[in-house]
Scaffold this motif. Structure first.
Motif, mmCIF file in Angstrom:
data_model
loop_
_atom_site.group_PDB
_atom_site.id
_atom_site.type_symbol
_atom_site.label_atom_id
_atom_site.label_comp_id
_atom_site.label_asym_id
_atom_site.label_seq_id
_atom_site.Cartn_x
_atom_site.Cartn_y
_atom_site.Cartn_z
ATOM 1 N N THR A 291 -12.646 15.294 27.580
ATOM 2 C CA THR A 291 -12.042 14.287 28.448
ATOM 3 C C THR A 291 -11.984 14.819 29.865
ATOM 4 O OG1 THR A 291 -9.790 15.105 28.055
ATOM 5 C CG2 THR A 291 -10.614 13.385 26.563
ATOM 6 N N GLY A 292 -11.808 13.919 30.847
ATOM 7 C CA GLY A 292 -11.713 14.331 32.233
ATOM 8 C C GLY A 292 -13.054 14.810 32.766
ATOM 9 N N GLY A 293 -12.975 15.676 33.777
ATOM 10 C CA GLY A 293 -14.188 16.215 34.358
ATOM 11 C C GLY A 293 -14.883 15.214 35.264
ATOM 12 N N HIS A 294 -14.349 15.012 36.483
ATOM 13 C CA HIS A 294 -14.880 13.973 37.362
ATOM 14 C C HIS A 294 -15.570 14.519 38.615
ATOM 15 C CE1 HIS A 294 -12.974 11.096 34.762
ATOM 16 N NE2 HIS A 294 -11.785 11.653 34.955
ATOM 17 N N LEU A 295 -15.681 15.840 38.738
ATOM 18 C CA LEU A 295 -16.512 16.406 39.787
ATOM 19 C C LEU A 295 -17.960 16.020 39.495
ATOM 20 C CD1 LEU A 295 -16.508 18.420 42.272
ATOM 21 C CD2 LEU A 295 -17.165 20.178 40.593
ATOM 22 N N TYR A 296 -18.702 15.675 40.532
ATOM 23 C CA TYR A 296 -20.070 15.187 40.324
ATOM 24 C C TYR A 296 -20.892 16.187 39.512
ATOM 25 C CZ TYR A 296 -24.456 12.801 41.353
ATOM 26 O OH TYR A 296 -25.641 12.125 41.230
ATOM 27 N N ALA A 297 -20.788 17.483 39.854
ATOM 28 C CA ALA A 297 -21.576 18.498 39.146
ATOM 29 C C ALA A 297 -21.191 18.573 37.679
ATOM 30 C CB ALA A 297 -21.393 19.855 39.817
ATOM 31 N N THR A 298 -19.911 18.383 37.376
ATOM 32 C CA THR A 298 -19.451 18.401 35.982
ATOM 33 C C THR A 298 -20.056 17.242 35.203
ATOM 34 O OG1 THR A 298 -17.348 19.410 36.651
ATOM 35 C CG2 THR A 298 -17.433 18.375 34.474
ATOM 36 N N VAL A 299 -19.991 16.063 35.791
ATOM 37 C CA VAL A 299 -20.541 14.882 35.125
ATOM 38 C C VAL A 299 -22.040 15.025 34.936
ATOM 39 C CG1 VAL A 299 -20.887 12.387 35.332
ATOM 40 C CG2 VAL A 299 -18.713 13.404 36.039
ATOM 41 N N GLU A 300 -22.727 15.513 35.952
ATOM 42 C CA GLU A 300 -24.184 15.682 35.879
ATOM 43 C C GLU A 300 -24.566 16.662 34.795
ATOM 44 O OE1 GLU A 300 -27.531 15.758 39.322
ATOM 45 O OE2 GLU A 300 -26.041 17.379 39.406
ATOM 46 N N ALA A 301 -23.723 17.672 34.558
ATOM 47 C CA ALA A 301 -24.018 18.680 33.531
ATOM 48 C C ALA A 301 -23.719 18.168 32.129
ATOM 49 C CB ALA A 301 -23.203 19.949 33.812
ATOM 50 N N GLU A 302 -22.655 17.364 31.977
ATOM 51 C CA GLU A 302 -22.247 16.918 30.644
ATOM 52 C C GLU A 302 -22.902 15.600 30.233
ATOM 53 O OE1 GLU A 302 -18.130 16.941 29.709
ATOM 54 O OE2 GLU A 302 -17.703 18.779 30.799
ATOM 55 N N MET A 303 -22.937 14.635 31.146
ATOM 56 C CA MET A 303 -23.536 13.318 30.903
ATOM 57 C C MET A 303 -22.938 12.640 29.676
ATOM 58 S SD MET A 303 -25.579 12.708 33.411
ATOM 59 C CE MET A 303 -26.667 11.402 32.874
ATOM 60 N N ARG A 304 -21.581 12.666 29.609
ATOM 61 C CA ARG A 304 -20.906 11.924 28.535
ATOM 62 C C ARG A 304 -20.941 10.432 28.847
ATOM 63 N NH1 ARG A 304 -15.716 13.000 29.205
ATOM 64 N NH2 ARG A 304 -15.782 14.858 30.515
ATOM 65 N N GLU A 305 -21.243 9.627 27.877
ATOM 66 C CA GLU A 305 -21.297 8.179 28.079
ATOM 67 C C GLU A 305 -19.951 7.679 28.616
ATOM 68 O OE1 GLU A 305 -23.077 4.390 28.126
ATOM 69 O OE2 GLU A 305 -23.929 6.402 27.890
ATOM 70 N N GLY A 306 -20.001 6.952 29.732
ATOM 71 C CA GLY A 306 -18.795 6.416 30.340
ATOM 72 C C GLY A 306 -18.121 7.347 31.315
ATOM 73 N N GLN A 307 -18.524 8.600 31.372
ATOM 74 C CA GLN A 307 -17.914 9.559 32.291
ATOM 75 C C GLN A 307 -18.188 9.125 33.736
ATOM 76 O OE1 GLN A 307 -19.456 13.500 31.725
ATOM 77 N NE2 GLN A 307 -17.713 14.531 32.674
#
Length: 388
Positions: A291-307
């Motif tokens: 859950t969480g993780g809203h820094l652009y680099a974090t999202v780009e690394a995880e790519m969780r659906e809906g993130q």
């Protein structure tokens, strides 16, 4: 050349048709028991009959008016205006059914009157539209509101001025030809080489308001721009929005939408530093869910659906500083539950939510995330897509 008196002459005739239809509708409703079997079907059929009867009146008035305006602009080619009084039965029935199922029953006559108005005036509008298509002369037109002010949506469309042309692409015509219940805009044609001046209609001023809102919204999303127009100029539009205060006069405590003192304020909110890891890098629950993780680099690394990600240019410090600004001066407060409050505000073109947990020990920030705005992106089907 067309002037305000010409516009008023047609709108008054069309308005008279609508008024007559609404009077008949009111009489019909007064003697109708909607709880009886078949009542809804009878009402729908009556609505259709009224729309057709008075739509024909509006369409005929529009055709006569079209010919008068052509003659006033010096056209003598013998063109005869057509009458298009076609009413969309499916659309009218769907709108009638919706109004029967939704809203205050005591206001049913007014709501159904709005449906009638849209279809009756629609017959006049489509008559003008069809004649512009058939007209051998070069004709341009403007969408002109009636009265001292109109809604933000109609103002946006009217702001284009006399740039609509009869031979525009179908997509452009459709975009400029949207109407709502109780819309009083008129399609006004002109054949003159000079730009007509209509008293009370200043497309340049309307366009300036639109551009101001678009610049502030930092997006091309029409819904967001219109919301910004309503906020920037609440007294200029019939649907203007005046912001409700979210803080007490001294800024020490939050207020609910109803103006109730919530008993705590910006200085009482703790936990933002503790929430930083969750907001920036994300957390893993006991069940393994991230859950969480809203820094652009974090999202780009995880790519969780809906993130959802803050703009790529925002680093962790900027995100948390923006969150503090939301806490200090929220634009809106939503009470999600007795123990959950959302503070929402637009910061540097990004709409941000700070969620608070409010136990007896005092309010604490538990998460921060963007909602939409320039540079905001969300994971959808394996790709990052903008959420403007």
């Amino acid at each position: 050349m067309v002037d305000r008196a010409d516009v008023t002459r047609y709108t008054d005739a069309a308005r008279a048709a609508v008024d007559a239809a609404e009077r008949q509708l009111a009489g019909f409703l007064a003697g109708l028991d909607l709880s009886r079997p078949g009542a809804a079907e009878a009402l729908t059929a009556y609505m259709e009959a009224l729309a057709q009867q008075y739509g024909t009146v509006a369409a005929a008035a529009a055709a006569d008016w079209y010919e008068e305006l052509r003659a006033a602009d010096g056209l003598t080619d013998g063109f005869t205006a057509l009458v298009d009084d076609t009413i969309s039965s499916d659309a009218l029935r769907a709108s009638t059914g919706y109004q029967l199922r939704n809203g205050d029953p005591d206001a049913l006559a007014s709501r159904l009157g709005g449906v009638l108005q849209r279809h009756i005036l629609g017959a006049g509008r489509q008559t003008i539209d069809r004649n512009m298509d058939a007209d051998p002369a070069d004709v341009r037109y403007a969408r002109i509101p009636h009265g001292p002010k109109t809604c933000a949506f109609c103002s946006m469309l009217a702001s284009r001025g006399w740039v609509y042309r009869s031979r525009e692409t179908a997509a452009q015509r459709k975009k400029g030809g949207r109407y709502h219940d109780r819309c009083d805009c008129a399609i006004v044609p002109s054949w003159s080489k000079r730009t007509p001046t209509i008293d009370g209609y200043d497309p340049d001023a309307l366009y300036k308001q639109y551009q101001q809102a678009r610049t502030a919204a930092k997006t091309t999303d029409e819904t967001v721009i219109l919301a910004e127009m309503r906020r920037q100029h609440p007294d200029r539009y019939t649907d203007g929005v005046k912001p409700r205060p979210t803080l007490t006069g001294d800024g020490s405590r939050y207020l609910s939408r109803a103006g109730r003192d919530l008993g705590f304020g910006p200085a009482d909110v703790r936990g933002l530093d503790q929430a930083r890891h969750h907001v920036i890098e994300g957390d893993t629950r006991k069940n393994g869910k991230r859950t969480g993780g809203h820094l652009y680099a974090t999202v780009e690394a995880e790519m969780r659906e809906g993130q959802i990600a803050f703009p790529e240019s925002w680093d962790a410090d900027r995100i948390m500083a923006a969150a503090q600004r939301v806490i200090d001066q929220p634009g809106k407060i939503i009470i999600v539950s007795d123990s959950r409050y959302d503070l929402i505000s637009d910061i540097d073109g990004v709409n941000i939510t700070v969620r608070l947990r409010v136990p007896k020990t005092g309010p604490a920030a538990i998460t921060v995330h963007p909602n939409h705005g320039r540079g905001v992106k969300r994971v959808h089907n394996g790709t990052l897509r903008g959420v403007g």
